[in-house]
Design an enzyme around this catalytic site. Structure first.
Site, short mmCIF file in Angstrom:
data_model
loop_
_atom_site.label_atom_id
_atom_site.label_comp_id
_atom_site.label_asym_id
_atom_site.label_seq_id
_atom_site.Cartn_x
_atom_site.Cartn_y
_atom_site.Cartn_z
CG HIS A 95 26.44 4.03 20.65
ND1 HIS A 95 25.15 3.60 20.44
CD2 HIS A 95 26.36 5.36 20.95
CE1 HIS A 95 24.32 4.63 20.60
NE2 HIS A 95 25.02 5.70 20.92
NE ARG A 151 28.65 7.84 23.26
CZ ARG A 151 29.12 9.04 22.94
NH1 ARG A 151 30.31 9.17 22.38
NH2 ARG A 151 28.42 10.13 23.20
CE LYS A 200 30.43 10.29 25.95
NZ LYS A 200 30.84 11.70 25.76
CG ASP A 207 19.20 8.53 27.10
OD1 ASP A 207 17.98 8.32 27.25
OD2 ASP A 207 19.65 9.18 26.13
CB CYS A 239 16.55 5.71 24.72
SG CYS A 239 18.29 6.14 24.45
CE1 TYR A 240 22.26 4.10 24.03
CE2 TYR A 240 22.02 5.99 25.50
CZ TYR A 240 22.43 5.45 24.30
OH TYR A 240 23.01 6.25 23.35
CG ASP A 251 18.14 11.55 28.51
OD1 ASP A 251 18.55 10.87 29.45
OD2 ASP A 251 18.90 12.18 27.77
CG ASP A 273 11.59 12.14 23.46
OD1 ASP A 273 11.63 10.94 23.11
OD2 ASP A 273 12.51 12.67 24.13
CG HIS A 291 13.84 9.29 25.51
ND1 HIS A 291 14.14 10.35 24.67
CD2 HIS A 291 15.03 8.82 25.97
CE1 HIS A 291 15.46 10.51 24.62
NE2 HIS A 291 16.01 9.60 25.41
#
Length: 431
Positions: free
Chosen positions: A199, A241, A244, A247, A249-250, A361, A368, A371
């Site tokens: 992850h 991952r 997936k 996103d 945040c990654y 995201d 938010d 993020h």
């Protein structure tokens, strides 16, 4: 009856995950197409929620994580809070005293970000060390709280807090490395606990903790690079991952891994120093002219996606096929960025940013504070990925859009702005 080879037939055979993936790709590439069609002078301005909204949340004495996400975002933008708001935040955080490693990390990073004697002296390091010792498990890892879960996140937050407060010692570090090694998976990434799936968040936490205890070379770094590099998809952002969705945040959780790897001596970096873990930035291995030519080309090609065999759009210069993810050594054995930095900036600024300010995201999701914090952190990592050091501003070609988009540099081990990190290190070396 429609054949199996028709588009409709393929749609019927598609899984829910595939349909979600195609939906996100279509949304992202529509944004990229619209961006490419407007004049360059009108392209991309970074914004964030207004200070008044941020102040309202802090005045409501929100939980430490919200304080950290908001304060760090403000600091990344090169702004500060007024005296009243700072006093309010310090008062709230000093009275939390919550026995949980995650909120301890958020509170400490918030106070480090505020900086100054009042904020930093409000941290009771003696009590905090006792708490960290109590959370230490016989396995060598840490628990998040009394009788709580044991995982890589707990190891990182404990080691990070101890390091930045200058209370990290052999007792706290003992056994942490072996536990994190047991969490590296066959894919190369790091899981939250042994036997789980690799992850992005845990991979960052695991690698950062290993750097802080000087055991990063114990990891299988080659397979870790492979795993992280292939998490940057055709949308130009990162997934957390395998298989997936992307996103925002990654951008930090995966992008920050590259910032750490780039500084390891094993890959041509100059390291992070010794006991004080002072970051040393890797200098660019290309000439300024080569850097400019490559970035311009990458930027233009990434903005013109082509249809794939299924009829969906994909980037003709996708990160997975880009030479940007490969390791290149110069005559000085220094490392090129291991991911497509300009493409990631493109995803953050165009697809994760809300027009009214703040980050999300992915398209279709709401903005938010979480993020906003990690998209901005990832954006900073991208912008400084070719800088010689944190005091050396990046070239304009390393920043997507106008140079006013340039953020403050961060210390990638802790995700606090570099200036505040150095001030904190100096303070805690004296008191």
């Amino acid at each position: 009856m429609e054949g199996e080879g028709t588009a409709t037939g393929r749609q019927r055979r598609a899984t829910a995950s595939q349909l979600d993936q195609w939906t996100v790709q279509d949304q992202v590439f529509k944004i990229y197409g619209a961006f490419a069609s407007i004049p360059r002078s009108a392209q991309s301005v970074i914004s964030i929620w207004t200070a008044s909204i941020l102040k309202v949340v802090l005045y409501e004495r929100s939980r430490p994580w919200l304080c950290y996400w908001i304060l760090h975002s403000i600091a990344l933008l090169g702004e500060s809070v007024d005296d009243e708001l700072e006093d309010n935040a310090i008062d709230f955080l000093s009275r939390c005293q919550m026995p949980h490693l995650a909120t301890t990390y958020a509170a400490v990073n918030s106070l480090v970000t505020l900086g100054g004697h009042k904020a930093l002296s409000s941290i009771n390091r003696d009590n905090l060390y006792k708490f960290l010792s109590r959370m230490k498990d016989s396995s060598g890892a840490f628990r998040m709280h009394d009788a709580g879960e044991i995982d890589v996140r707990a190891c990182y937050t404990a080691i990070s807090v101890a390091s930045i407060l200058n209370i990290l010692d052999d007792e706290l570090a003992k056994g942490v490395g072996n536990y994190i090694l047991s969490c590296q998976t066959y894919e190369g990434g790091i899981a939250g606990e042994p036997g789980s799936e690799a992850h992005g968040g845990y991979t960052f936490c695991g690698l950062a903790a290993m750097v802080l205890i000087n055991q990063a070379n114990s990891l299988d770094l080659a397979s870790l690079i492979d795993w992280v590099a292939f998490r940057q998809g055709v949308e130009c952002g990162f997934q957390g991952r395998t298989n997936k969705l992307v996103d925002g945040c990654y951008s930090f959780w995966q992008g920050g891994v590259f910032a750490l790897l780039q500084r390891l001596p094993a890959f041509g970096g100059e390291g992070f120093g010794t006991s004080d873990v002072e970051v040393e930035w890797v200098s660019d291995s290309t000439s300024e002219g080569d850097d400019e030519d490559r970035d311009s080309s990458d930027d233009n090609e990434a903005l013109h996606p082509e249809p794939d065999q299924e009829g969906h759009q994909s980037s003709s210069h996708s990160p997975e096929s880009s030479t940007a993810v490969h390791i290149h050594h110069s005559r000085h054995n220094q490392l090129e960025p291991l991911f497509h930095t300009m493409a990631l900036q493109q995803y953050i600024v165009l697809c994760s940013q809300e027009q009214e300010g703040g980050f999300r995201d992915k398209p279709g999701k709401a903005r938010d504070y979480y993020h906003t914090c990690y998209c901005l952190s990832g954006l900073s990592v991208c912008q400084y990925s070719r800088s010689k050091n944190e005091n050396s501003p990046p070239l304009p070609t390393s920043v997507l859009g106008p140079y006013s988009n340039l953020l403050e540099p961060i210390h990638p081990l802790y995700n606090v702005v570099s200036r505040q990190y150095h001030d904190a290190r100096e303070f805690f070396s004296k008191y």
